[in-house]
Design an enzyme around this catalytic site. Structure first.
Site, PDB file in Angstrom:
ATOM      1  N   GLY A 173       0.787  -1.222   0.000  1.00  0.00           N
ATOM      2  CA  GLY A 173       0.000   0.000   0.000  1.00  0.00           C
ATOM      3  C   GLY A 173       0.817   1.270   0.000  1.00  0.00           C
ATOM      4  O   GLY A 173       2.040   1.262  -0.132  1.00  0.00           O
ATOM      5  N   CYS A 181      -3.703   6.700   1.314  1.00  0.00           N
ATOM      6  CA  CYS A 181      -3.640   5.486   0.504  1.00  0.00           C
ATOM      7  C   CYS A 181      -3.446   5.784  -0.976  1.00  0.00           C
ATOM      8  O   CYS A 181      -3.771   4.968  -1.844  1.00  0.00           O
ATOM      9  CB  CYS A 181      -4.885   4.622   0.723  1.00  0.00           C
ATOM     10  SG  CYS A 181      -5.189   4.260   2.464  1.00  0.00           S
ATOM     11  N   LEU A 189      -4.419  -3.865  10.410  1.00  0.00           N
ATOM     12  CA  LEU A 189      -5.524  -2.942  10.147  1.00  0.00           C
ATOM     13  C   LEU A 189      -5.471  -1.758  11.096  1.00  0.00           C
ATOM     14  O   LEU A 189      -4.878  -1.827  12.172  1.00  0.00           O
ATOM     15  CB  LEU A 189      -6.871  -3.665  10.284  1.00  0.00           C
ATOM     16  CG  LEU A 189      -7.256  -4.161  11.683  1.00  0.00           C
ATOM     17  CD1 LEU A 189      -8.068  -3.110  12.449  1.00  0.00           C
ATOM     18  CD2 LEU A 189      -8.055  -5.459  11.587  1.00  0.00           C
TER      19      LEU A 189
END
Length: 218
Positions: free
Chosen positions: A72, A168, A151
């Protein structure tokens, strides 16, 4: 079904301390090692994933930026955000990477539903969203069949630092948090509900509370 998923509640901890510890835990674990989840909050920090591009860091200011080995792009961690690091033997669980991501997203969607918040995942942008605004991010690394990183759920935090980046990698992506969607909430209750949902959606039989810190992995 796997046996037991252990949880360590580590409180507020420096990001790099947790990162180095989870890498060492993953490198040193044996084939019979039990899976663990570390529940933490971090002081303000931006983390730039392996796909991260410098242009997505707009105005970081005095908040440190750490280049890390998860998937990511750039994200923000800060107090009031619940972070769960998932040290799982994915090979033993029999999950593919896409399956694991879907299970984590479904965990978060179910948790938010507990508070009456309707959330959804996006096929082209991992994470969980409420009316198009991102409420939870995820980024993983798989090494030797085992996962680490995990997460981050926005519970009750200062969202301003997200405006200093393209979260992101998406310019103008709106961010939200559970307290804005559901009103006053107890952070500890959210953490307990996350534990229960992770056990359910990752197919464990039960959960266990682990004591002790992670200094020996740092």
């Amino acid at each position: 079904m796997a046996a037991t998923l252990g949880f360590r509640d580590l409180g507020l901890i420096d990001y790099e301390t947790a990162w180095h510890a989870m890498k060492r835990f993953t490198d040193e674990r044996g084939r019979e090692a039990a899976d663990e989840v570390w529940l933490v909050q971090h002081p303000p920090v931006f983390t730039q994933g392996q796909s991260g591009k410098a242009e997505h860091l707009l105005l970081p200011g005095n908040i440190p930026v750490v280049q890390v080995d998860r998937g990511g792009q750039v994200t923000y961690h800060g107090p009031g955000q619940l972070v769960a690091y998932l040290m799982l033997d994915v090979r033993r669980l029999g999950f593919g990477v896409r399956d694991l991501v879907t299970r984590i997203e479904n965990t978060l969607i179910a948790l938010l539903a507990d508070y009456g918040v309707k959330a959804a995942a996006k096929a082209d942008a991992p994470g969980v969203y409420v009316d198009g605004a991102k409420i939870a991010s995820l980024g993983l690394r798989i090494r030797n069949g085992c996962s680490f990183h995990g997460l981050a759920l926005n519970v009750d935090m200062d969202l301003e630092p997200f405006r200093r980046i393209n979260p992101c990698g998406y310019a103008g992506l709106a961010m939200t948090q559970l307290s804005d969607q559901a009103g006053q909430i107890e952070f500890s209750e959210v953490s307990a509900r996350l534990r229960a949902q992770l056990v359910k959606h990752l197919d464990y039989a039960e959960q266990a509370t682990l004591t002790g810190g992670i200094n020996h992995y740092d």
